[in-house]
Write an enzyme that holds these catalytic residues in place. Structure first.
Site, short mmCIF file in Angstrom:
data_model
loop_
_atom_site.label_atom_id
_atom_site.label_comp_id
_atom_site.label_asym_id
_atom_site.label_seq_id
_atom_site.Cartn_x
_atom_site.Cartn_y
_atom_site.Cartn_z
N HIS A 328 0.72 -1.27 0.10
CA HIS A 328 -0.02 -0.05 0.14
C HIS A 328 0.84 1.34 0.04
O HIS A 328 0.22 2.50 -0.50
CB HIS A 328 -0.94 0.02 1.25
N GLY A 329 2.08 1.29 0.17
CA GLY A 329 2.94 2.20 0.61
C GLY A 329 3.96 2.16 1.22
O GLY A 329 4.16 1.31 2.02
#
Lengths: 483, 79
Positions: A328-329
């Site tokens: 997701h990051g």
């Protein structure tokens, strides 16, 4: 150019007419239109990324052709590794560069779309995480002999950049999409209506439910240190609904647009909040990512660790969720989010529950007490996880948890615009009720086409359209700015 | 041991592991036909099969069977 914007509407109308009326007779021309359209769509966000997308497509296209032709196993493995290193390396490299984030924000602002920054942070790496996962699974499938490499470059390039699912999902496999690109598509009225219906439902979830929730969740997460605990809990509830409505709504729109041009792409959400345990939740939440991870990460790992019994399984699941988290990051919050969800599996594995046949709630109208309790339990576990997911850093997340446990938990929640919260709650209930009754279908209102009379059906559509127009959050925000 | 014998022993293993006495296997049976046979239980089944027949599959073999028939062939080739 998000789906619910004027530029996209114009783009898609033009595309639709060209696709079905002008290029309909020639498969090659139609595919070329998909490719050009996808690149145009992509360039609208930022043309600088386009060269990367094309470069990745060229490399993986060639690797796909040469992997099966490689003379020796060693050579074959080398070619596969080049592809995987490019994919993983690309993700690692780009996700750590702030320049990318800011240029995307700027890209949004130049076309006057001010998505809130958090949503943007989720969307942002998705573009690259997304086509990278497509190319990696393609090479792995070619290597395993699960799919014949395509020698039609237009087909492959279109597969990598297919615009309905390019920015935010679902992650389509080559085994699903490439055969559809190679075959002629016929316009079918029923399919088109179905596409529109799914887009309508997605719009409702995204701009009525999610965007209205966002107004309050932003307040709560920006001021969690001064707000009473009751507001935090309500805000967290709204955020859990928001992220579902936002992401599944977006997926519904993507699937709907794909259907309008004759494609069936991967289902991404299967009513996750009606799950009986966390394992079932993850089989129904962001399915295209979790099934990808299961096939290419979890299964090989669990085979590798199979002699260690439950311990091996726990290691495999923790690694799997570590990657899901960081996907997701580049933030420790996402890592912790992943590990927390991985650890949710541990009791299930130890009790052996993970191997037992689960009774599906699909056909059930009224859940039993235990089933209802399980659903609430899954929702609470999801809520706990989303605190970390939404917080800017881990210490904020823990601060948030700490603030929940105070006496102010028993006070009235405070928000700016209490009436708005109430209306949002009504929409949430409407959404959940419709989803509950539609849970055995592909998406919540899919059954409407067959079960309701024409008059009722069209009244429902018009009502939905009216709601989407009048209660979309942009209008709302405008009202609240007055105070 | 012949193919039919292996098949019936496999059926017992499936019934025990999946805790479902209604599982019936044929050579054409695939994972889609058996409720509860998913990626997780697959590993569990493989471990039980390896123990029962006293053999060891490679990771590649475990991921390659398309139906029960191929699994039976896999067992015979290891015997």
């Amino acid at each position: 150019m998000v789906f619910n914007s004027l530029p996209f509407t114009v783009f898609f109308l033009v595309f639709f007419v060209l696709y079905w009326l002008v290029f309909q007779r020639n498969l090659k021309a139609q595919n070329l239109l998909i490719l050009t359209g996808s690149y145009f769509f992509y360039a609208w966000w930022d043309w600088r990324f386009l060269s990367l997308l094309i470069g990745v497509s060229v490399l993986n296209y060639l690797l796909g052709i040469y992997i099966p032709k490689a003379g020796s196993d060693a050579k074959r493995r080398l070619l596969l590794y080049i592809g995987l290193i490019q994919g993983i390396g690309g993700l690692v490299f780009f996700k750590y560069f702030n320049f990318f984030i800011t240029s995307f924000v700027d890209a949004f602002q130049t076309i006057n779309i001010n998505l809130d920054y958090h949503t943007l942070k989720i969307i942002l790496p998705l573009g690259i995480s997304f086509y990278t996962f497509r190319t990696m699974s393609y090479l792995l499938d070619v290597n395993k002999g699960k799919i014949e490499p395509t020698t039609d470059w237009i087909v492959f390039f279109s597969y990598v950049s297919f615009f309905p699912s390019l920015i935010s999902g679902p992650i389509d496999r080559g085994t699903l999409l490439i055969p559809q690109l190679e075959k002629r598509r016929e316009f079918k009225y029923d399919q088109a209506v179905d596409g529109f219906r799914q887009i309508l439902w997605g719009l409702f979830k995204k701009i009525v439910v999610a965007d209205n929730c966002a107004i309050y969740t932003n307040q709560v997460f920006d001021n969690f240190d001064t707000m009473p605990a009751s507001s935090l809990v309500l805000g967290l509830f709204l955020y859990t609904i928001q992220i579902y409505a936002d992401f599944s709504g977006y997926s519904d729109m993507a699937i709907g647009f794909a259907r309008l041009i004759g494609f069936n792409i991967t289902k991404n959400f299967d009513f996750p909040f009606f799950s009986q345990n966390i394992a079932e939740f993850w089989q129904r939440w962001h399915i295209s990512l979790t099934s990808w991870m299961t096939e290419y990460v979890f299964t090989p790992l669990s085979i590798h660790f199979r002699d260690y019994g439950n311990r091996g399984l726990i290691i495999a699941i923790m690694i799997n969720f570590f990657i899901i988290g960081i996907w997701h990051g580049a933030n420790w919050t996402f890592v912790l989010f992943g590990l927390l969800h991985g650890s949710y599996y541990i009791p299930l594995i130890l009790q052996g529950k993970i191997f037992k046949k689960k009774k599906s709630l699909k056909g059930k109208l009224i859940p039993s007490f235990v089933e209802f309790r399980n659903m609430v339990g899954v929702f609470l576990l999801a809520m706990i996880g989303f605190v970390i997911f939404r917080s800017d850093n881990i210490s904020n997340a823990f601060e948030f948890y700490k603030n929940i446990f105070s006496l102010s938990l028993f006070s009235m929640p405070q928000f700016e615009g209490r009436m708005g919260v109430l209306i949002t709650m009504i929409f949430i209930v409407v959404m959940m009720v419709i989803e509950w009754f539609g849970k055995s279908h592909e998406y919540a209102i899919a059954g409407i086409g067959t079960s309701l009379s024409k008059t009722v059906r069209w009244s429902f559509y018009y009502l939905m359209i009216i709601i989407v127009f009048f209660f979309s959050a942009t209008g709302k925000e405008f009202i609240y700015f007055q105070f | 041991m012949d193919k039919a014998e292996i098949l019936s022993q496999l059926q017992e293993i499936f019934r025990d592991t999946l805790d479902d006495q209604e599982v019936t296997l044929a050579y054409e049976t695939t994972a889609n036909d058996v409720e509860g046979w998913d990626s997780l239980t697959h590993i569990h089944l493989v471990v039980s099969i390896e123990k029962h027949f006293k053999l060891r599959f490679t990771a590649k073999e475990i991921q390659s069977w398309k139906n029960i028939g191929e699994l039976v062939e896999g067992i015979i080739s290891k015997k």
